[in-house]
Motif scaffolding. Structure first.
Motif, short mmCIF file in Angstrom:
data_model
loop_
_atom_site.label_atom_id
_atom_site.label_comp_id
_atom_site.label_asym_id
_atom_site.label_seq_id
_atom_site.Cartn_x
_atom_site.Cartn_y
_atom_site.Cartn_z
N ASP A 113 9.68 0.32 -0.71
CA ASP A 113 10.24 -0.84 -1.38
C ASP A 113 11.54 -0.48 -2.10
O ASP A 113 11.95 0.68 -2.13
CB ASP A 113 9.23 -1.46 -2.35
N ALA A 114 12.16 -1.49 -2.70
CA ALA A 114 13.45 -1.29 -3.35
C ALA A 114 13.36 -0.31 -4.52
O ALA A 114 14.28 0.50 -4.73
CB ALA A 114 13.99 -2.63 -3.83
N ASP A 115 12.28 -0.36 -5.29
CA ASP A 115 12.13 0.56 -6.41
C ASP A 115 12.05 2.00 -5.94
O ASP A 115 12.62 2.91 -6.57
CB ASP A 115 10.88 0.20 -7.22
N ARG A 160 6.82 6.03 12.76
CA ARG A 160 7.33 5.14 13.80
C ARG A 160 8.82 5.40 13.99
O ARG A 160 9.57 5.51 13.02
CB ARG A 160 7.10 3.68 13.43
N TRP A 161 9.23 5.50 15.26
CA TRP A 161 10.64 5.71 15.57
C TRP A 161 11.39 4.39 15.40
O TRP A 161 11.04 3.38 16.00
CB TRP A 161 10.80 6.23 16.99
N ARG A 162 12.41 4.41 14.56
CA ARG A 162 13.19 3.20 14.28
C ARG A 162 14.67 3.42 14.51
O ARG A 162 15.51 2.67 13.98
CB ARG A 162 12.94 2.74 12.85
N GLY A 163 15.00 4.44 15.28
CA GLY A 163 16.40 4.72 15.57
C GLY A 163 16.91 5.91 14.78
O GLY A 163 16.19 6.51 13.98
N GLY A 184 11.63 -0.84 3.77
CA GLY A 184 12.39 0.10 2.96
C GLY A 184 13.23 1.03 3.81
O GLY A 184 13.98 0.58 4.69
N GLU A 185 13.04 2.34 3.63
CA GLU A 185 13.83 3.33 4.35
C GLU A 185 13.01 4.59 4.60
O GLU A 185 12.09 4.90 3.85
CB GLU A 185 15.09 3.71 3.55
N HIS A 186 13.38 5.32 5.65
CA HIS A 186 12.90 6.67 5.91
C HIS A 186 14.04 7.63 5.60
O HIS A 186 15.14 7.49 6.15
CB HIS A 186 12.48 6.85 7.37
N GLY A 229 16.58 2.65 8.29
CA GLY A 229 16.00 1.45 7.72
C GLY A 229 14.68 1.10 8.36
O GLY A 229 14.46 1.32 9.56
N THR A 230 13.75 0.57 7.57
CA THR A 230 12.45 0.11 8.07
C THR A 230 12.29 -1.37 7.69
O THR A 230 13.18 -1.96 7.06
CB THR A 230 11.29 0.92 7.46
#
Length: 286
Positions: free
Chosen positions: A108-110, A159-162, A130-132, A126-127
């Motif tokens: 999440d953003a926090d 999970r692969w997200r690019g 949130g982010e990896h 990006g997910t």
């Protein structure tokens, strides 16, 4: 009538490209989870695929056993058994630890704000929520190390997200020590053994002597500051130290003695210290 989209070719192509770069992959089904075990492997009656928490004789060619099925072998990935999974797949997963990586999963953003204030910049993906943040170096995985933050590396999948943006940097102490505060169940060795430092000595090949000294001091402090779950904290701290320096040969008996002394000052017995050190070795395959 709108025809359903067939992503089989896209997912398989992505998996093969990742495998060619040395990243172990596996297909994901609906719900972003691995495919279940086959009938032969139901409830791990096969003993479990080697390299899982309980190593076993299973050599199943299918996608059984979650992250442990991840592979870089293109023949396996394109095999008939895996093709059946790709037909139903909704995405591609990879085993970060198998590629020598650690993913800090920020939900999440926090959590993202915390990472930007406390962690060095690195490759960012990006997910949906949130982010990896991806770092070079493998370590033990742990969920919920702080609000909205999971660590995915060994014995886990992501999970692969690019490719995202940026370049991976070295796994920082902040992530290693963060995981040390998350209790985990250690595998108990059947018998205590002598506890030597890893073979070698002197300066670390990939860090400076000051880095090693700072790491040992932080580990001692982490144990000293433990208020509850001391045994789990000792184990996780040993795991962090060995994941960083267990293979480079820079730990000496004096370093190990300092860690044991800190643990015994918190009430740990020599036997418990030995078990924790042995379990950490076993967990990391040292």
């Amino acid at each position: 009538m709108t025809q359903p989209t067939d992503n089989r070719g896209e997912h398989l192509g992505t998996a093969l490209a990742l495998a060619a770069s040395g990243v172990p992959v596996l297909p994901l089904r609906a719900g972003k989870v691995p495919f279940g075990n086959c009938r032969t492997c139901t409830d791990n009656t096969c003993g479990g695929r080697p390299n899982m928490k309980t190593a076993g004789p299973c050599q199943c060619p299918g996608t059984c056993h979650g992250w442990a099925a991840a592979t870089t072998d293109p023949d396996v990935i394109s095999s008939g058994l895996w093709q059946r999974a790709w037909v139903q797949a909704t995405g591609v997963a990879y085993h970060p630890g198998g590629a020598g990586l650690t993913v800090v999963d920020l939900d999440d953003a926090d959590a993202i704000t915390w990472a930007r204030e406390n962690l060095p910049t690195t490759q960012t993906v990006g997910t949906t929520r949130g982010e990896h943040w991806i770092y070079f170096g493998a370590m033990g995985s742990a969920n919920g190390v702080r609000p909205g933050v999971d660590i995915k590396s060994t014995m886990a999948y992501a999970r692969w997200r690019g490719h995202g943006t940026g370049t991976p940097t070295a796994l920082p102490d902040a992530v290693l020590m963060l995981a040390a505060t998350k209790p985990a169940t250690a595998r108990h060795a059947p018998k205590a053994i002598a506890v030597p430092a890893p073979v070698g000595g002197g300066a670390c090949r990939h860090r400076t002597p000051a880095y090693l000294e700072r790491g040992i001091a932080m580990a001692e402090q982490r144990i000293t500051d433990a208020r509850s779950g001391v045994h789990a904290t000792v184990y996780r701290t040993f795991l962090v130290v060995l994941s960083t320096h267990g293979r480079c040969g820079c730990l000496t008996e004096a370093h190990v003695g300092r860690l044991f002394a800190a643990a015994q000052a918190k009430g740990e017995s020599p036997r418990h210290c030995t078990d924790a050190w042995t379990n950490a070795h076993t967990r990391l395959g040292l």
